[in-house]
Design an enzyme around this catalytic site. Structure first.
Site, PDB file in Angstrom:
ATOM      1  N   SER A  32      67.642 103.659 119.097  1.00  0.00           N
ATOM      2  CA  SER A  32      68.678 103.714 118.035  1.00  0.00           C
ATOM      3  C   SER A  32      68.595 104.891 117.230  1.00  0.00           C
ATOM      4  O   SER A  32      69.278 105.131 116.328  1.00  0.00           O
ATOM      5  CB  SER A  32      68.574 102.452 117.152  1.00  0.00           C
ATOM      6  OG  SER A  32      67.514 102.345 116.366  1.00  0.00           O
ATOM      7  N   ASN A 128      64.281  94.431 109.580  1.00  0.00           N
ATOM      8  CA  ASN A 128      65.370  93.752 109.596  1.00  0.00           C
ATOM      9  C   ASN A 128      65.979  93.899 108.018  1.00  0.00           C
ATOM     10  O   ASN A 128      67.259  94.171 107.939  1.00  0.00           O
ATOM     11  CB  ASN A 128      65.318  92.145 109.773  1.00  0.00           C
ATOM     12  CG  ASN A 128      64.914  91.653 111.011  1.00  0.00           C
ATOM     13  OD1 ASN A 128      64.787  92.600 111.946  1.00  0.00           O
ATOM     14  ND2 ASN A 128      64.412  90.525 111.303  1.00  0.00           N
ATOM     15  N   THR A 173     116.401 102.764 106.832  1.00  0.00           N
ATOM     16  CA  THR A 173     115.748 101.555 107.305  1.00  0.00           C
ATOM     17  C   THR A 173     116.058 101.303 108.448  1.00  0.00           C
ATOM     18  O   THR A 173     117.274 101.810 109.097  1.00  0.00           O
ATOM     19  CB  THR A 173     116.305 100.537 106.598  1.00  0.00           C
ATOM     20  OG1 THR A 173     117.907 100.390 106.818  1.00  0.00           O
ATOM     21  CG2 THR A 173     116.170 100.727 105.159  1.00  0.00           C
ATOM     22  N   HIS A 174     115.396 100.933 109.613  1.00  0.00           N
ATOM     23  CA  HIS A 174     115.499 100.809 111.018  1.00  0.00           C
ATOM     24  C   HIS A 174     115.615 102.257 111.716  1.00  0.00           C
ATOM     25  O   HIS A 174     116.420 102.472 112.728  1.00  0.00           O
ATOM     26  CB  HIS A 174     116.641  99.847 111.382  1.00  0.00           C
ATOM     27  CG  HIS A 174     116.654  98.417 110.704  1.00  0.00           C
ATOM     28  ND1 HIS A 174     116.122  97.596 111.457  1.00  0.00           N
ATOM     29  CD2 HIS A 174     117.348  98.273 109.536  1.00  0.00           C
ATOM     30  CE1 HIS A 174     116.224  96.414 110.559  1.00  0.00           C
ATOM     31  NE2 HIS A 174     116.881  96.687 109.495  1.00  0.00           N
ATOM     32  N   LYS A 301     107.259 126.539 121.061  1.00  0.00           N
ATOM     33  CA  LYS A 301     106.932 125.061 120.656  1.00  0.00           C
ATOM     34  C   LYS A 301     106.123 125.430 119.293  1.00  0.00           C
ATOM     35  O   LYS A 301     105.268 126.081 119.154  1.00  0.00           O
ATOM     36  CB  LYS A 301     106.131 124.253 121.551  1.00  0.00           C
ATOM     37  CG  LYS A 301     107.118 123.844 122.776  1.00  0.00           C
ATOM     38  CD  LYS A 301     108.059 122.791 122.327  1.00  0.00           C
ATOM     39  CE  LYS A 301     107.429 121.611 121.790  1.00  0.00           C
ATOM     40  NZ  LYS A 301     106.461 121.045 122.806  1.00  0.00           N
ATOM     41  N   ASN A 303     103.780 122.452 117.542  1.00  0.00           N
ATOM     42  CA  ASN A 303     103.403 120.847 117.574  1.00  0.00           C
ATOM     43  C   ASN A 303     102.559 120.598 116.679  1.00  0.00           C
ATOM     44  O   ASN A 303     101.766 121.194 115.986  1.00  0.00           O
ATOM     45  CB  ASN A 303     102.499 120.607 118.989  1.00  0.00           C
ATOM     46  CG  ASN A 303     103.467 120.991 120.224  1.00  0.00           C
ATOM     47  OD1 ASN A 303     104.718 120.877 120.207  1.00  0.00           O
ATOM     48  ND2 ASN A 303     102.597 121.671 121.128  1.00  0.00           N
ATOM     49  N   GLU A 308      99.826 113.815 114.493  1.00  0.00           N
ATOM     50  CA  GLU A 308      99.462 113.009 115.824  1.00  0.00           C
ATOM     51  C   GLU A 308      98.015 112.812 115.915  1.00  0.00           C
ATOM     52  O   GLU A 308      97.783 111.512 116.450  1.00  0.00           O
ATOM     53  CB  GLU A 308      99.774 113.857 117.266  1.00  0.00           C
ATOM     54  CG  GLU A 308     101.236 114.219 117.055  1.00  0.00           C
ATOM     55  CD  GLU A 308     101.833 115.307 118.324  1.00  0.00           C
ATOM     56  OE1 GLU A 308     100.966 115.407 119.029  1.00  0.00           O
ATOM     57  OE2 GLU A 308     102.953 115.826 118.089  1.00  0.00           O
ATOM     58  N   TYR A 335      68.970  87.561 111.955  1.00  0.00           N
ATOM     59  CA  TYR A 335      69.227  88.744 112.656  1.00  0.00           C
ATOM     60  C   TYR A 335      68.988  88.589 114.179  1.00  0.00           C
ATOM     61  O   TYR A 335      68.163  87.831 114.740  1.00  0.00           O
ATOM     62  CB  TYR A 335      68.025  89.768 112.434  1.00  0.00           C
ATOM     63  CG  TYR A 335      67.975  91.045 113.043  1.00  0.00           C
ATOM     64  CD1 TYR A 335      68.840  92.169 112.474  1.00  0.00           C
ATOM     65  CD2 TYR A 335      67.503  91.405 114.057  1.00  0.00           C
ATOM     66  CE1 TYR A 335      69.067  93.460 113.077  1.00  0.00           C
ATOM     67  CE2 TYR A 335      67.864  92.866 114.830  1.00  0.00           C
ATOM     68  CZ  TYR A 335      68.402  93.772 114.228  1.00  0.00           C
ATOM     69  OH  TYR A 335      68.917  94.846 114.861  1.00  0.00           O
ATOM     70  N   GLN A 340      72.849  95.729 115.916  1.00  0.00           N
ATOM     71  CA  GLN A 340      72.632  96.972 116.032  1.00  0.00           C
ATOM     72  C   GLN A 340      74.016  98.037 116.537  1.00  0.00           C
ATOM     73  O   GLN A 340      74.056  98.979 116.090  1.00  0.00           O
ATOM     74  CB  GLN A 340      71.454  97.457 117.129  1.00  0.00           C
ATOM     75  CG  GLN A 340      71.214  99.061 117.487  1.00  0.00           C
ATOM     76  CD  GLN A 340      69.884  99.020 118.266  1.00  0.00           C
ATOM     77  OE1 GLN A 340      68.938  98.710 117.843  1.00  0.00           O
ATOM     78  NE2 GLN A 340      70.104  99.556 119.387  1.00  0.00           N
TER      79      GLN A 340
END
Length: 475
Positions: A32, A128, A173-174, A301, A303, A308, A335, A340
């Protein structure tokens, strides 16, 4: 492939019970440090507070504490300056030693001040309660930054809403054109959502800020340590009052992920609207070049990749939340190593959200808005409700006026005209209660100004929303 030399004296916080070596693949699976090394500062600060409290218990003398504190601060400085050198037992995944930030710090502390004193630090403490404390300290600090970024986004929204208050656009709307609104009204619809997110975030921070340290592995501390002293030193508002809960709880991570998921959902919907509004078919908004990309094939283009990605990364946040909830939903109390798995989604979500909020604020601040395109998208049929309300003001029941306004919409479609191009005679041919002033209805500015109740889209109502938002932001 040559194998690294075996570490003759690996530091195992749990090593006395075990004599055999760990399978290298299991060691890698168990590792870890690559994740929890980010908690180095919190781990060291927690250790200093723990050592200070153990002077009162008699575990440490004042002289030993001062030596520990000096050594821990040196280790912290090495981390801060990028000079900390992990030992093979800390980092090499092929060695038979599980890898933890606690191990690395304690190993280096022993090198700095000697193992006789360093070895006393962990008395009564467990990984812990240690990792649970580290995570809470780190997360509350990160949420402070996220709160700042969310406030910054709200300030940008407020600034644009005030600056662009005269711009009128279609509402949807919609995804069908509905009624005229101010562009500022659309902006503030998301401000309300992000404002709610801010309130949830602040509540989540308060829940996180409770101290687990001093709970030991599961049953509590056997030396009468003053947990409230440690809480005050580390900036916690209170204690987790049950040791079993303290070490086995990751609800604070789940709660943060739930809060982040809601923010991500709002960022996603906001992004979707702006993606649509920035298409050539709409052309209400143009993003700055800094937040767009081109096509490898089509030179024309532009974009909206930033939007996105904001939309897409919300799914990543949702996935982190549901993944962790599935990991912990069936484990027994206290624990278990499954916990983890709370670290990686927490770290990833914090970075994803922190970056996304900054991108959103910068994108909106630099976007160009085209009010002429917005106004050109308005059409008289969007005032059909205003026409119905015109008759309501003459005492006609709304259900009847709705029907009459619908007939006028149908007539305009049959005539292939805008409703504002119909004659008074045509209106009165549908119903005599349409007066000679009926064409005054077809005024977009008039329409938005009539929506003047609190929460509406009139100038006064929008300014009222801005004032409320300003109070939330404390300025």
């Amino acid at each position: 492939m040559a194998q690294p030399a075996k570490n003759e004296n690996p530091i195992r916080l749990w090593g006395g019970r075990f004599t055999g070596e760990m399978d290298p693949l299991m060691n890698q699976y168990n590792e870890s440090l690559s994740l929890d090394r980010i908690f180095y500062a919190q781990d060291i600060k927690g250790s200093i507070a723990y050592a200070r409290a153990n002077v009162k218990t008699g575990i440490l003398t004042q002289e030993e504490f001062e030596k520990l504190e000096e050594g821990l601060k040196k280790v912290l400085q090495e981390w801060d300056e990028g000079k900390f050198q992990p030992a093979p037992g800390d980092e090499d995944q092929l060695l038979s030693v599980p890898l933890y930030i606690h191990t690395a710090n304690e190993r280096r502390l022993g090198e700095v001040i000697g193992t006789n004193v360093a070895g006393k630090l962990h008395t009564g403490r467990s990984r812990n309660d240690q990792i649970a404390t580290d995570m809470r300290m780190w997360l509350r600090d990160e949420l402070d930054l996220i709160e700042e970024h969310l406030v910054d986004l709200l300030k940008v929204i407020a600034q644009r809403a005030k600056q662009d208050i005269d711009y009128i656009m279609p509402s949807y709307t919609h995804l069908q054109r509905a009624q005229p609104i101010r562009w500022s009204h659309w902006l503030l619809s998301y401000a309300i959502a992000f404002q709610s997110d801010l309130e949830r975030l602040r509540f989540t921070k308060k829940n996180i800020n409770k101290l687990p340290l001093g709970s030991g592995a599961v049953a509590g501390n056997a030396f009468g340590i003053d947990r409230m002293q440690m809480a005050k030193e580390l900036g916690f508002e209170g204690l987790i009052m049950n040791s079993m809960s303290a070490v086995g709880d990751r609800d604070f991570v789940v709660e943060m992920l739930q809060c982040a998921s809601t923010i991500g959902s709002h960022l996603s919907r906001w992004s979707e609207d702006l993606i649509i509004y920035s298409t050539l078919e709409f052309s209400y908004v143009k993003l700055a070049d800094a937040y767009t990309t081109g096509s490898s094939l089509m030179p024309q283009k532009k974009n909206s990749d930033s939007l996105e990605l904001l939309r897409g990364k919300s799914g990543r946040i949702f996935g982190a939340m549901t993944g962790l909830m599935m990991s912990i939903k069936g484990i027994p109390s206290t624990y278990n190593k499954d916990l983890q798995e709370s670290v990686q989604p927490m770290l990833d979500t914090v970075k994803t959200l922190r970056d996304g909020l900054q991108i959103a604020a910068r994108l909106l601040a630099t976007a160009t808005v085209y009010p002429d395109k917005m106004r050109a998208a308005l059409s008289p049929d969007m005032l059909a409700t205003d026409l119905a309300e015109y008759l309501v003001r003459k005492g006609v029941p709304f259900r009847e006026t709705h029907h009459l306004a619908g007939k006028m919409v149908a007539l305009a479609e049959d005539e292939n005209k805008g409703m504002d191009e119909l004659t008074i005679e045509q209106f009165q041919g549908i119903d005599k209660r349409f007066g000679d002033d009926v064409l005054s209805v077809f005024d977009y500015e008039r329409s938005v100004e009539l929506k003047d109740a609190t929460g509406g889209t009139s100038r006064r109502a929008v300014l009222e929303q801005l004032e409320a938002l300003k109070k939330t932001l404390g300025g």
